[in-house]
Scaffold this active site. Structure first.
Site, PDB file in Angstrom:
ATOM      1  CG  HIS A   1       4.061  23.905  28.141  1.00  0.00           C
ATOM      2  ND1 HIS A   1       3.638  22.661  28.667  1.00  0.00           N
ATOM      3  CD2 HIS A   1       3.084  24.099  27.401  1.00  0.00           C
ATOM      4  CE1 HIS A   1       2.331  22.417  28.232  1.00  0.00           C
ATOM      5  NE2 HIS A   1       1.892  23.465  27.358  1.00  0.00           N
TER       6      HIS A   1
ATOM      7  CG  ASP B   1      -5.824  23.404  33.256  1.00  0.00           C
ATOM      8  OD1 ASP B   1      -6.641  24.229  32.441  1.00  0.00           O
ATOM      9  OD2 ASP B   1      -5.240  22.551  32.815  1.00  0.00           O
TER      10      ASP B   1
ATOM     11  NE  ARG C   1     -11.028  26.460  28.142  1.00  0.00           N
ATOM     12  CZ  ARG C   1      -9.730  26.279  27.781  1.00  0.00           C
ATOM     13  NH1 ARG C   1      -8.679  25.985  28.823  1.00  0.00           N
ATOM     14  NH2 ARG C   1      -9.072  26.526  26.611  1.00  0.00           N
TER      15      ARG C   1
ATOM     16  CB  SER D   1      -5.383  26.156  30.513  1.00  0.00           C
ATOM     17  OG  SER D   1      -5.275  24.673  30.092  1.00  0.00           O
TER      18      SER D   1
ATOM     19  CE  LYS E   1      -2.072  22.477  32.106  1.00  0.00           C
ATOM     20  NZ  LYS E   1      -2.894  22.130  30.914  1.00  0.00           N
TER      21      LYS E   1
HETATM   22  N1  URA Z   1      -3.378  22.957  26.484  1.00  0.00           N
HETATM   23  C1  URA Z   1      -3.573  23.249  27.684  1.00  0.00           C
HETATM   24  O1  URA Z   1      -3.099  22.787  28.627  1.00  0.00           O
HETATM   25  N2  URA Z   1      -4.939  24.041  27.966  1.00  0.00           N
HETATM   26  C2  URA Z   1      -5.467  24.488  26.837  1.00  0.00           C
HETATM   27  O2  URA Z   1      -6.608  25.148  27.237  1.00  0.00           O
HETATM   28  C3  URA Z   1      -5.359  24.219  25.585  1.00  0.00           C
HETATM   29  C4  URA Z   1      -4.062  23.277  25.393  1.00  0.00           C
END
Ligand code: URA
Length: 444
Positions: A82, A161, A168, A183, A187
């Site tokens: 990622h 999320d 947020r 976050s 995933k």
């Molecule tokens: N990328 C994400 O997936 N989540 C965040 O909180 C910030 C960047």
């Protein structure tokens, strides 16, 4: 349990238990806990932080809020990767076949681009016929047979999320390390891999502006992975410019093919070897990072990685002939040069501005529903550290039309280049690696 008590506990610096965090996340997903309470809690976390145990518990609660992919039927150690966001980041297109060629199964779910960031799925779909929706059975069978498959992310991966991130975004609580870490990792954990390699960007174009902050974020993510039993390693890399030279879907596919032929840009090749080496070590196919790098270099040099790319494209419905003749990929009709108005050295190239430029040309989406043009984008000719004379070409736009919007894009690209008289100090691309064993700095 009452939400207000949990908000107050966090506000006063207390530590929430796993069941308290699950109560908040589940209640928020069901709609029982309103946005105003969840934003008060997020702000309390922003100021008070969270312990490693809280962050892991929050991550697991969010991962459990939707689909959890079971990659169990795939043999071997599945390693995911990622990136925290980069312009011109085509590493997945290179790493999926490269790492698969080393024997590590890659079962990857990727996203589409939005705003100035591109998405792997859009890049792959610039190959005519390439299918990014496969049945679960087909996805698993392809990884078992070939070693790699890349599909679009399920819409129901960590929905908590998605909801919390949107909240947020409008409540000033994005820049919290435990919230970003949970976050990202929620995933990745829901996507099912056994091990995770993170590419954490640092610098003016990234979420984290300093190496120290990036290392802190990386450590938070590695701690979550370790806590929940997924081996995790993070590579911190500099982002004072886009990665490679190409920004735009088919342009990036062409650059990825060149990299797998051993003819790619130096920064892109370096980053792919670094990330790939960690994937290979976590996947159990090499005893050390050095051995893994050698293995990957060899697979590029002897054509094995390129052969894997051909097979991967063919398996998902694309024409593998594009690997040998990339000119058959979508091509924009116009080439428009962006020239320097003054001479000097390139100190930085604002990646976000170039991402916006590519989007305005049609390579990305301003809104989720927008159609994209696979052929257009920006090809850089100058990168940081290079000397440039007044009137020299900095970048070339691959455009569909020569109109007022294109003229604005020319200006945007020109302004993204910071050119100064003196030669800049060399900036290393790779800065440090964070694993469960600690932080190692490349320069040391
Ligand atoms: N990328 C994400 O997936 N989540 C965040 O909180 C910030 C960047």
């Amino acid at each position: 349990m009452r939400s207000v008590d949990l908000i107050q506990k966090k506000r006063d610096g207390g530590e929430l238990t796993a069941s308290e965090l699950t109560y908040l996340i589940d209640g928020y997903c069901r709609g029982d806990i309103p946005d105003y309470q969840m934003s008060a809690w997020a702000m309390a976390v922003f100021f008070q932080g969270m312990t490693a145990e809280e962050t892991a518990a929050l991550t697991l609660a969010m991962a459990a809020s939707g689909d959890q992919v079971d990659l169990g039927p795939i043999s071997g150690i599945k390693v995911d990767k990622h990136s925290t966001g980069g312009v011109g980041d085509k590493t997945t297109l290179i790493l999926a076949p490269l790492v698969a060629a080393a024997g590590v199964p890659v079962a990857k779910m990727s996203g589409r681009g939005l705003g100035h960031t591109g998405g792997t799925i859009d890049k792959l779909e610039s190959i005519a016929g390439f299918r990014t929706e496969l049945t679960r059975e087909r996805f698993i069978a392809q990884v078992n047979e070939l070693g790699a498959a890349v599909i679009g992310q399920s819409g129901n991966l960590a929905p908590a999320d998605k909801k919390l991130y949107a909240l947020r975004d409008v409540t000033g609580t994005v820049e919290s390390i435990p919230l970003i870490a949970s976050s990202v990792m929620s995933k990745k954990i829901a996507a099912g891999a056994d091990a995770i390699v993170l590419d954490v960007k640092t610098g003016s174009g990234a979420f984290m502006k300093t190496v120290a902050h990036s290392e802190e974020l990386a450590k938070a993510m590695v701690d979550i992975g370790t806590e929940v039993g997924r081996h995790t390693a993070a590579v911190i890399s500099d982002m004072d410019q886009p990665l490679g030279y190409a920004i735009g879907n088919s342009l990036e596919v062409i650059e990825a093919i060149a990299t797998l032929k051993g003819e790619g840009p130096e920064d892109l090749t370096e980053l792919c070897l670094a990330l790939g080496a960690h994937m290979v070590v976590l996947g159990g196919k090499a005893p050390s990072i050095e051995a893994a790098r050698e293995l990957l270099r060899g697979l590029i040099e002897d054509g094995t990685a390129l052969a894997k790319l051909r097979a991967f494209i063919a398996a998902q419905g694309g024409d593998p002939a594009i690997v040998d003749d990339p000119s058959t990929l979508p091509q924009a009709p116009l080439r428009i040069e962006v020239t320097a108005t003054e001479g000097g050295y390139v100190h930085a190239i604002e990646a976000e501005q170039l991402g916006i430029a590519a989007m305005l040309l049609g390579a990305g989406r301003a809104t989720k529903e927008a159609e994209i043009d696979y052929s257009v984008g920006v090809m850089l000719t100058k990168k940081t550290g290079e000397r440039v004379d007044a009137g020299e070409v900095l970048a070339v736009l691959h455009a569909r039309e020569q109109d007022r919007k294109t003229a604005e894009v020319v200006e945007r690209v020109r302004n993204a280049y910071a050119i100064q008289a003196e030669r800049p100090a060399a900036r290393p691309l790779l800065l440090s690696v964070v694993t469960a064993d600690g932080i190692t700095r490349y320069a040391e």
